[in-house]
Design a protein around this motif. Structure first.
Motif, short mmCIF file in Angstrom:
data_model
loop_
_atom_site.label_atom_id
_atom_site.label_comp_id
_atom_site.label_asym_id
_atom_site.label_seq_id
_atom_site.Cartn_x
_atom_site.Cartn_y
_atom_site.Cartn_z
N LEU A 275 11.44 -0.10 -6.55
CA LEU A 275 11.78 1.31 -6.39
C LEU A 275 10.59 2.12 -5.90
O LEU A 275 10.72 3.01 -5.06
CB LEU A 275 12.31 1.88 -7.71
N SER A 276 9.42 1.82 -6.44
CA SER A 276 8.21 2.51 -6.02
C SER A 276 7.94 2.30 -4.54
O SER A 276 7.66 3.24 -3.80
CB SER A 276 7.02 2.02 -6.86
N ASN A 277 8.05 1.05 -4.08
CA ASN A 277 7.82 0.75 -2.67
C ASN A 277 8.89 1.36 -1.77
O ASN A 277 8.61 1.83 -0.67
CB ASN A 277 7.76 -0.76 -2.46
N ASN A 280 8.15 5.01 -1.43
CA ASN A 280 6.97 5.17 -0.58
C ASN A 280 7.34 4.97 0.89
O ASN A 280 6.89 5.73 1.76
CB ASN A 280 5.90 4.16 -1.00
N ASP A 281 8.19 3.96 1.18
CA ASP A 281 8.64 3.72 2.56
C ASP A 281 9.44 4.90 3.09
O ASP A 281 9.47 5.15 4.31
CB ASP A 281 9.47 2.44 2.63
N GLU A 282 10.12 5.62 2.19
CA GLU A 282 10.92 6.78 2.60
C GLU A 282 10.08 8.04 2.75
O GLU A 282 10.61 9.11 3.08
CB GLU A 282 12.03 7.02 1.57
N GLY A 283 8.77 7.90 2.52
CA GLY A 283 7.87 9.03 2.75
C GLY A 283 7.65 9.93 1.54
O GLY A 283 7.08 11.03 1.67
N VAL A 284 8.07 9.49 0.35
CA VAL A 284 7.87 10.30 -0.85
C VAL A 284 6.40 10.21 -1.28
O VAL A 284 5.85 9.12 -1.42
CB VAL A 284 8.78 9.81 -2.00
N GLN A 356 -6.48 13.17 -6.93
CA GLN A 356 -7.88 12.94 -6.58
C GLN A 356 -8.14 11.50 -6.16
O GLN A 356 -9.27 11.15 -5.81
CB GLN A 356 -8.77 13.29 -7.79
N SER A 357 -7.10 10.66 -6.20
CA SER A 357 -7.28 9.24 -5.94
C SER A 357 -7.42 8.94 -4.46
O SER A 357 -6.77 9.58 -3.62
CB SER A 357 -6.09 8.46 -6.53
N SER A 358 -8.22 7.93 -4.14
CA SER A 358 -8.35 7.48 -2.75
C SER A 358 -7.18 6.59 -2.36
O SER A 358 -6.94 6.32 -1.18
CB SER A 358 -9.67 6.71 -2.56
N ASN A 359 -6.43 6.09 -3.36
CA ASN A 359 -5.25 5.27 -3.11
C ASN A 359 -4.13 5.72 -4.04
O ASN A 359 -3.88 5.11 -5.09
CB ASN A 359 -5.57 3.79 -3.32
N PRO A 360 -3.42 6.80 -3.68
CA PRO A 360 -2.39 7.36 -4.57
C PRO A 360 -1.27 6.38 -4.93
O PRO A 360 -0.73 6.46 -6.03
CB PRO A 360 -1.84 8.54 -3.74
N LEU A 361 -0.92 5.46 -4.02
CA LEU A 361 0.17 4.52 -4.31
C LEU A 361 -0.18 3.62 -5.49
O LEU A 361 0.65 3.40 -6.38
CB LEU A 361 0.50 3.69 -3.08
#
Length: 379
Positions: A275-277, A280-284, A356-361
Motif C-alpha cells: 500500500l505504501s508503494n 507513492n507511485d500515485e504521487g502521494v 526534514q528527512s532526506s528520504n521521506p519514503l
C-alpha cells in the motif's frame, strides 16, 4: 474594455464589502460595529490570526466605513461607489496607506510613517495599515511606540500579524487586540455554495466540503481553489476533481491501510509495504499520508470517547479525516483507546521527522512499521 481587463479573480470579486458580510468573526464584527456607532475609536488595532481569515478585508471595510462620502459620519454600510470607497479598494486613497512590514521593517521606515502621519488629511480619518508587523525589527518596534503613544487626531493604526508572539509586549499593550480565528469548514462551505450559485456553476456538496477542509480555515485559499476547479471542469465540480487537484488520498486506500496496521495477520507486513508503494507511485507525498493517518486516529479517539454517537452522525462534532463516519465506526472496533493514543504520538513525531528527512519514503515506511508493531518503539 477587454474581457481580460475587466476580469477580477474570485477571491477579490467576493471579498466582503461591509462588516455584515464578514464570515466567521462575530465578536470582531460586533465590537467594530459598536465602535462605529458610538465613535469611541481606539487609535491602534492589532489584527492577529492565520492568513486568509479576513484581516486585510476587515481593515479595508473599516477604512471605508470611516471615510465613505455618501454619509456625513462613519457608517456601517459604506456605499462602495463614492470616490473615497473606490480609491480605498484600489489602494490609491492618499489617506489610507497599506504597508508590508516585511519590506518596510526598519527605523527609517517608521520615521517616514511619522512624517506621513503629520500631514493634513482630505478624509475624515487617516488609516495606516501595517501588514506582517511581526517583521519589524526590534528597533523599529521601539520607534513605533512613540507614534502610537502620541494619539494623533483622526489617525488610526491597524497592525496585522500571523505571529503576535514576535511583537514587543509594549506594542501589544497599546493596541485593541482582535484574535481572528480560523473559519469553520461549515462557514467556508456555505460561502462557496453562494459563490457557485452566483457564478452559475454546479458543485457537488461533498466537493465543496473537501475544498473547505483543505483550506484549513482560510477563506481566500478556498475561493481560489474553487475558481481553479471551475475553470478546469467547465463548471461541474465533483469530489474526484477536488481530490485530483489537491492530491487527496482515496478514502478506501486509507481504510485499507488502517486495517493493515490494526489487524495482526500473516500478510500485515506485505500489505503495508504494498500500500505504501502504491500510494507513492500515485504521487502521494509521505508527509501528507502521515497527516491523514493522524487525522484518522484523532477521529477514532473522538469516536471512542464520545457518549453521544447521534451528535457525531448529525455533524455536531466535526471530523478531521477524509473517511466517513461508518468507516471510523468500523475501524474503532479494531483498536483500543491506549493504542490510539500511542499511535498518535508516533504519528506526531513522524510528521516532523519526515519533513526534514532526506528520504521521506523510508521515513514513512519506518513510521508504518512502528504503528503496526508497537513493540518497535519500546526499550
Amino acid at each position: 474594455m477587454t474581457s481580460q481587463q475587466s476580469y477580477q479573480p474570485w477571491h477579490l470579486k467576493y471579498r466582503p464589502q461591509n462588516l455584515s458580510e464578514l464570515v466567521g468573526q462575530p465578536l470582531i464584527v460586533r465590537t467594530l460595529t459598536n465602535e462605529l456607532k458610538t465613535g469611541n475609536l481606539p487609535n491602534v488595532f492589532l489584527f492577529d490570526g492565520p492568513r486568509g481569515t479576513g484581516k486585510t478585508s476587515t481593515a479595508r471595510i473599516f477604512a471605508k466605513s470611516l471615510n465613505c462620502l455618501s454619509s456625513s459620519q462613519p457608517t456601517l454600510t459604506p456605499c462602495g461607489t463614492c470616490l473615497s470607497c473606490r480609491s480605498i479598494c484600489s489602494g490609491s486613497n492618499l489617506d489610507v496607506r497599506e504597508l508590508d512590514a516585511a519590506s518596510n521593517n526598519g527605523v527609517d521606515d517608521i520615521r517616514e510613517l511619522i512624517n506621513y502621519s503629520k500631514l493634513s488629511t482630505t478624509n475624515r480619518y487617516r488609516i495606516i495599515y501595517l501588514d506582517e508587523c511581526q517583521m519589524l525589527s526590534r528597533s523599529a518596534q521601539n520607534a513605533a511606540l512613540k507614534l502610537f503613544e502620541d494619539r494623533l487626531p483622526n489617525t488610526i493604526f491597524i497592525l496585522a500579524t500571523t505571529e503576535s508572539e514576535k511583537l514587543l509586549d509594549t506594542i501589544i499593550s497599546r493596541c485593541q487586540h482582535f484574535q481572528f480565528r480560523r473559519l469553520s469548514t461549515q462557514d467556508i462551505t456555505e460561502r462557496l455554495s453562494q459563490i457557485t450559485l452566483n457564478e452559475k456553476i454546479s458543485a457537488n456538496p461533498e466537493a465543496l466540503r473537501l475544498i473547505a477542509q483543505h483550506s484549513q480555515g482560510g477563506m481566500r485559499d478556498s475561493v481560489q481553489l474553487l475558481e481553479q476547479l471551475a475553470m478546469s471542469t467547465n463548471g461541474k465540480i465533483e469530489p474526484h476533481h477536488v481530490r485530483d487537484v489537491i492530491g487527496s488520498i482515496p478514502a478506501d486506500s486509507l481504510v485499507d491501510l488502517c486495517v493493515s496496521i490494526f489487524q495482526d495477520t500473516p500478510q500485515r507486513l506485505h500489505n503495508l509495504m504494498a500500500l505504501s508503494n502504491q500510494l507513492n507511485d500515485e504521487g502521494v507525498e509521505p508527509v501528507h499520508l502521515v497527516k491523514e493517518l493522524l487525522a484518522i486516529h484523532r477521529d477514532l479517539l473522538v469516536f471512542q470517547l464520545s457518549q453521544d454517537t447521534n451528535s457525531l452522525k448529525q455533524g455536531k462534532v466535526p471530523f478531521a479525516s477524509l473517511i466517513d463516519l461508518s468507516s471510523i465506526e468500523s475501524l474503532s472496533q479494531l483498536v483500543s483507546i491506549p493504542e490510539i493514543h500511542h499511535r498518535l504520538l508516533t504519528l506526531e513525531a513522524a510528521a516532523l521527522s519526515i519533513q526534514q528527512s532526506s528520504n521521506p519514503l523510508i521515513g514513512l515506511e519506518i513510521c508504518l512499521l512502528q504503528l503496526a508493531y508497537p513493540c518497535l518503539g519500546k526499550e
